[in-house]
Design an enzyme around this catalytic site. Structure first.
Site, PDB file in Angstrom:
ATOM      1  CG  PHE A 200      39.901  38.293  21.687  1.00 36.51           C
ATOM      2  CD1 PHE A 200      38.567  37.985  21.434  1.00 36.51           C
ATOM      3  CD2 PHE A 200      40.886  37.484  21.146  1.00 36.51           C
ATOM      4  CE1 PHE A 200      38.220  36.888  20.656  1.00 36.51           C
ATOM      5  CE2 PHE A 200      40.555  36.389  20.363  1.00 36.51           C
ATOM      6  CZ  PHE A 200      39.221  36.091  20.113  1.00 36.51           C
TER       7      PHE A 200
ATOM      8  CG  ASP B 277      39.734  30.184  17.826  1.00 34.84           C
ATOM      9  OD1 ASP B 277      38.783  30.212  18.639  1.00 34.84           O
ATOM     10  OD2 ASP B 277      39.617  30.492  16.627  1.00 34.84           O
TER      11      ASP B 277
ATOM     12  CG  ASP C 247      35.486  28.396  24.711  1.00 37.32           C
ATOM     13  OD1 ASP C 247      34.281  28.718  24.814  1.00 37.32           O
ATOM     14  OD2 ASP C 247      36.129  28.527  23.645  1.00 37.32           O
TER      15      ASP C 247
ATOM     16  CG  ASP D 148      31.753  37.787  24.292  1.00 35.47           C
ATOM     17  OD1 ASP D 148      32.816  38.251  24.705  1.00 35.47           O
ATOM     18  OD2 ASP D 148      31.026  38.369  23.466  1.00 35.47           O
TER      19      ASP D 148
END
Ligand code: IMP
Ligand code: MG
Length: 182
Positions: A154, A161, A102, A105
């Site tokens: 974020f 989620d 997804d 980071d």
């Protein structure tokens, strides 16, 4: 728009266009391969992306799932990676694997997983991520296929989620800071 979302970063229409292009690239890159193409979805965040991407790929493809944990319930990395669900197949040497993520980071999850799958004997391993936050990298890692590069914020939605919520939003949005700052 959901009341906890500050603004939409990637709209439903934009997501659709991005995924169409990624699927066309994958079709082109793997159409001549003699091996089996396997899309390896990293649960849970990648499940929506994977579902949309696989529908647009036209060459034969298999799917599988792994689950790893590197993060706690919040927004900060704990720096640990555990394999919670492994890939168990006897035909690793016959597989061209594309790991579906997804978001990247720190880069730790994917750099670890690529080495892990290579050690398990996969014929080839590439990576495809819907979102990339390159400014957050802690290890040197470059994905092969990237949907969209985003700033260090974020985000939730489209599978992503915060505390197991917002995965069902059809767009990718920035969460209001007050949602996680209390
Ligand atoms: P990495 O190992 O630091 O690259 O971790 C990537 C994982 O961190 C992703 O699969 C997500 O589960 C999580 N993550 C990183 N940034 C975000 C974000 O902005 N929203 C939601 N999850 C995130
Ligand atoms: Mg997550």
């Amino acid at each position: 728009m959901n009341k906890d979302i500050e603004r939409i970063l990637v709209s439903e229409d934009k997501i659709e266009g991005i995924i169409t292009e990624l699927a066309e690239k994958i079709d082109r890159d793997y159409s001549g391969s003699e091996k089996k193409l396997l899309l390896l979805c990293i649960l849970k965040g990648s499940v929506v992306f994977m579902g949309e991407l696989m529908k647009k790929i036209t060459i034969p493809v298999e799917i599988d799932f792994m689950k790893v944990s590197s993060y706690g319930s919040g927004t900060v990395s704990s720096g640990r990676l555990n394999i919670l669900l492994d890939i168990t197949r006897g035909d690793m040497a016959d597989l061209d694997i594309i790991v579906i993520e997804d978001i990247i980071d720190s880069g730790r999850t994917l750099s670890y997983l690529v080495q892990y799958l290579q050690l398990k004997g996969a014929h080839s391993v590439r990576t495809c991520t819907m979102l990339d936050k390159p400014s957050r990298r802690e290890v040197n890692f470059d994905p092969d296929y990237v949907g969209c590069t985003i700033p260090d914020e974020f985000v939730v939605g489209f599978g992503l989620d915060y505390d197991e919520k917002y995965r069902n939003l059809p767009y990718i949005g920035v969460l209001k800071p007050e949602v996680y700052n209390h």
